[in-house]
Design a protein around this motif. Structure first.
Motif, PDB file in Angstrom:
ATOM      1  N   ARG A 282       0.824  -1.211   0.000  1.00 30.30           N
ATOM      2  CA  ARG A 282       0.000   0.000   0.000  1.00 30.30           C
ATOM      3  C   ARG A 282       0.854   1.256   0.000  1.00 30.30           C
ATOM      4  O   ARG A 282       0.501   2.264  -0.612  1.00 30.30           O
ATOM      5  CB  ARG A 282      -0.923  -0.011   1.221  1.00 30.30           C
TER       6      ARG A 282
ATOM      7  N   ARG B 209       2.291   1.749  -3.545  1.00 31.93           N
ATOM      8  CA  ARG B 209       1.310   1.700  -4.617  1.00 31.93           C
ATOM      9  C   ARG B 209       1.389   2.980  -5.438  1.00 31.93           C
ATOM     10  O   ARG B 209       1.451   4.084  -4.902  1.00 31.93           O
ATOM     11  CB  ARG B 209      -0.090   1.520  -4.038  1.00 31.93           C
TER      12      ARG B 209
ATOM     13  N   ARG C  46      -3.092   6.839  -8.844  1.00 29.99           N
ATOM     14  CA  ARG C  46      -3.870   6.801 -10.083  1.00 29.99           C
ATOM     15  C   ARG C  46      -3.455   7.932 -11.017  1.00 29.99           C
ATOM     16  O   ARG C  46      -3.337   7.732 -12.225  1.00 29.99           O
ATOM     17  CB  ARG C  46      -5.364   6.906  -9.750  1.00 29.99           C
TER      18      ARG C  46
ATOM     19  N   ILE D 182     -13.350   0.642 -13.003  1.00 26.10           N
ATOM     20  CA  ILE D 182     -12.770  -0.239 -11.983  1.00 26.10           C
ATOM     21  C   ILE D 182     -11.417   0.295 -11.530  1.00 26.10           C
ATOM     22  O   ILE D 182     -11.065   0.231 -10.340  1.00 26.10           O
ATOM     23  CB  ILE D 182     -12.655  -1.675 -12.534  1.00 26.10           C
TER      24      ILE D 182
ATOM     25  N   GLN E  30     -11.696   2.948  -8.980  1.00 23.72           N
ATOM     26  CA  GLN E  30     -12.066   2.446  -7.659  1.00 23.72           C
ATOM     27  C   GLN E  30     -10.902   1.741  -6.972  1.00 23.72           C
ATOM     28  O   GLN E  30     -10.671   1.945  -5.773  1.00 23.72           O
ATOM     29  CB  GLN E  30     -13.253   1.499  -7.781  1.00 23.72           C
ATOM     30  N   ARG E  31     -10.157   0.931  -7.708  1.00 22.05           N
ATOM     31  CA  ARG E  31      -9.120   0.095  -7.097  1.00 22.05           C
ATOM     32  C   ARG E  31      -7.699   0.601  -7.345  1.00 22.05           C
ATOM     33  O   ARG E  31      -6.774   0.169  -6.652  1.00 22.05           O
ATOM     34  CB  ARG E  31      -9.249  -1.336  -7.616  1.00 22.05           C
TER      35      ARG E  31
ATOM     36  N   LYS F   4      -5.691   0.036  -9.987  1.00 21.94           N
ATOM     37  CA  LYS F   4      -4.819  -0.970 -10.595  1.00 21.94           C
ATOM     38  C   LYS F   4      -5.315  -1.258 -12.008  1.00 21.94           C
ATOM     39  O   LYS F   4      -6.524  -1.257 -12.255  1.00 21.94           O
ATOM     40  CB  LYS F   4      -4.843  -2.247  -9.752  1.00 21.94           C
TER      41      LYS F   4
END
Length: 305
Positions: A10, A13, A16, A156, A159-160, A162
């Motif tokens: 995390r 990561r 986005r 998606i 939201q995630r 990835k």
């Protein structure tokens, strides 16, 4: 131990916005390369590359793919942002680069897909045969389904965080940091100060055009310098008629606006047309009427003996 690995994942990561910025940088690079390439054929016959444009683009993108993703596991935009692709299908927890097959399929899906779409569009554009019409409908259906899949994948991704593209999800590769990112402490004092000054500057830029600087200066000068003599008297006109109250030179076609000061006709006329609420810069008198200097007070009479 598992929780520690999850926390580390995390922490490292990729944001986005960083993944989307990498995609935009890749598009900008493609446009730059294509514009530079077409400049090489600027002196040739117009439309020389139009017939083979899909193939030429595919060759250029394949050349970029060979020296970016195939050799460095990252696109140009990802390299700028310290990002690279990782094999998400690998069971190992440590970093695993995309396999050779994943890289090849990436080229097929991105470069080959763009070439096939452009070539089919050129092929079906001027064809009206029934068989070509059915093939065109099938191609449009496939392209529409891929666009719909890309939209669902993007939702998606939001939201995630990835798999920014549908190709990445299908191939099982996602973006990770090339080097571990250190935790940075952000001080908001400097940011707040900059935001405050920028807001104040924008407010001034909006406010200054609304201020009548000339009228304000005349009002301040009328407060600071008390007036002497009755306005409109011939002696006052003779005293102040030696120079224009706007340009400071000898008045040309002297006129008055209802006070004891004299102006050049063109100075006062242009000022009045520019600002309908123009006032005398000396005393602040508003323009009631633009009158030429009385014939009894000629410039020869008001000149210094």
């Amino acid at each position: 131990m598992a929780s520690g690995d999850e926390n580390a994942e995390r922490t490292n990561r990729v944001l986005r916005i960083s993944q989307l910025d990498a995609l935009e940088l890749n598009k900008a690079l493609e446009q730059l390369v294509w514009s530079q390439f077409t400049q090489c054929f600027h002196g040739f016959k117009p439309g020389l590359l139009a017939r083979f444009e899909p193939e030429v683009k595919a060759f250029l993108w394949l050349f970029l793919w060979r020296f970016t993703i195939y050799s460095k596991n990252a696109t140009v935009g990802q390299s700028v942002l310290n990002i690279q692709y990782q094999n998400d299908l690998s069971p190992n927890l440590s970093y695993q680069p995309p396999s050779r097959n994943q890289k090849l399929w990436y080229a097929v899906c991105t470069i080959g897909g763009k070439w096939l779409e452009e070539r089919c569009y050129d092929l079906f554009r001027n064809r009206h045969i029934a068989s070509f019409r059915k093939a065109k409908q099938c191609v449009n259906l496939v392209v529409g389904l891929l666009k719909l899949g890309g939209l669902i994948n993007f939702l998606i991704f939001l939201q995630r965080g990835k798999f920014a593209t549908l190709t990445e999800r299908l191939l099982g590769i996602h973006s990770v940091f090339h080097k571990p990112q250190s935790v940075r402490e952000v001080g908001f004092e400097y940011m707040n100060r900059e935001l405050l000054w920028h807001g104040f500057a924008e407010f001034l830029i909006f406010l200054l055009p609304l201020i009548n600087v000339q009228k304000l200066r005349a009002k301040l000068s009328s407060w600071c310098v008390p007036l002497t003599g009755a306005p409109g008297s011939d002696s006052t006109l003779a005293t102040s008629g030696r120079q224009c109250s706007l340009c400071g030179e000898w008045p040309t076609m002297p006129h008055t606006i209802g006070c004891e000061h004299v102006f050049c006709y063109y100075c006062v006329k242009s000022s009045f047309l520019f600002d309908m609420s123009f006032t005398c810069p000396k005393c602040g008198t508003e323009v009631h009427s633009l009158q030429p200097l009385k014939s009894g007070i000629e410039m020869a009479e008001v000149s210094v003996p």
